[in-house]
Design a protein around this motif. Structure first.
Motif, short mmCIF file in Angstrom:
data_model
loop_
_atom_site.label_atom_id
_atom_site.label_comp_id
_atom_site.label_asym_id
_atom_site.label_seq_id
_atom_site.Cartn_x
_atom_site.Cartn_y
_atom_site.Cartn_z
N GLN A 29 0.83 -1.21 0.00
CA GLN A 29 0.00 0.00 0.00
C GLN A 29 0.87 1.26 0.00
OE1 GLN A 29 -2.13 0.81 3.66
NE2 GLN A 29 -3.92 1.50 2.50
N VAL A 30 1.88 1.29 0.87
CA VAL A 30 2.75 2.46 0.97
C VAL A 30 3.57 2.63 -0.31
CG1 VAL A 30 4.77 3.40 2.20
CG2 VAL A 30 2.86 2.41 3.49
N ARG A 33 1.27 3.77 -3.21
CA ARG A 33 0.79 5.14 -3.06
C ARG A 33 1.92 6.15 -3.19
NH1 ARG A 33 -1.75 5.10 1.96
NH2 ARG A 33 0.26 5.54 2.87
N ASN A 34 3.05 5.90 -2.54
CA ASN A 34 4.11 6.90 -2.47
C ASN A 34 5.12 6.83 -3.62
OD1 ASN A 34 3.08 8.01 -0.11
ND2 ASN A 34 4.20 6.56 1.17
N SER A 37 2.36 6.49 -7.08
CA SER A 37 1.20 7.39 -7.04
C SER A 37 -0.06 6.69 -7.53
CB SER A 37 1.45 8.65 -7.87
OG SER A 37 2.53 9.37 -7.35
N PRO A 39 -2.82 4.38 -5.65
CA PRO A 39 -3.32 3.67 -4.47
C PRO A 39 -3.98 2.34 -4.84
CG PRO A 39 -4.73 5.54 -4.98
CD PRO A 39 -3.55 5.60 -5.92
N ILE A 41 -6.63 0.10 -3.47
CA ILE A 41 -7.73 0.28 -2.51
C ILE A 41 -7.96 -0.94 -1.61
CG2 ILE A 41 -10.20 0.77 -2.32
CD1 ILE A 41 -9.91 2.35 -4.94
N THR A 43 -6.04 -2.99 -0.27
CA THR A 43 -5.06 -3.27 0.78
C THR A 43 -5.54 -2.83 2.16
OG1 THR A 43 -3.90 -1.20 0.29
CG2 THR A 43 -3.07 -3.22 -0.76
#
Length: 154
Positions: A29-30, A33-34, A37, A39, A41, A43
């Protein structure tokens, strides 16, 4: 005690796998997302599900191992040393009853709902609650058996 040993080992392995999966899912997830870019969902729901199982199964194992909650306010030996044992047992039986009966009700109620991202019954999020109650109940029976055996020896 043997069945509790088997349950303890099996649940400990299950918790280890669930915790490793939890770490992996949160890392995914991290990272998604990071770094990308993007996400992911589902997770969040998987992490919540795994966390619920780890917490409640862990509480059952910790109780058996005497590592859950310990309050040392009473002398361990003496004429009234049985009082905290009795109070602790009654409180534990009450908690077991609440976990099992209310946990079953909650899992049943939530089983009528579905997780949007995983498309599974929400009952799976609450199923570890009564299982925790059963694990603690089994540990309590083992403790009673041990206390009775010690009483016969003296």
């Amino acid at each position: 005690a043997r069945i509790n040993d088997i349950a303890d080992t099996a649940v400990s392995w299950l918790m280890a796998m669930a915790f490793a999966a939890l770490i992996g899912v949160v890392a995914l997830q991290v990272l998604a997302r990071n770094v990308f870019s993007m996400p992911v969902i589902w997770t969040l729901d998987v992490a919540q599900l795994l966390f619920s199982w780890c917490i409640f199964l862990g509480a059952g194992v910790a109780f058996r191992r005497g590592a859950h909650y310990i309050v040392d306010l009473w002398p361990a030996h003496g004429p009234l040393s049985y009082i905290p044992v009795v109070v602790s047992f009654v409180a534990s039986v009450t908690v077991v009853w609440v976990l099992i009966w209310n946990g079953i009700d909650m899992a049943e109620i939530m089983s009528r709902r579905t997780s949007q991202t995983l498309d599974i019954s929400m009952g799976w999020y609450f199923t570890p609650i009564p299982i925790c109650g059963v694990l603690i109940g089994m540990a309590l029976l083992e403790q009673v058996q041990t206390l009775l055996a010690q009483g016969r020896e003296t």
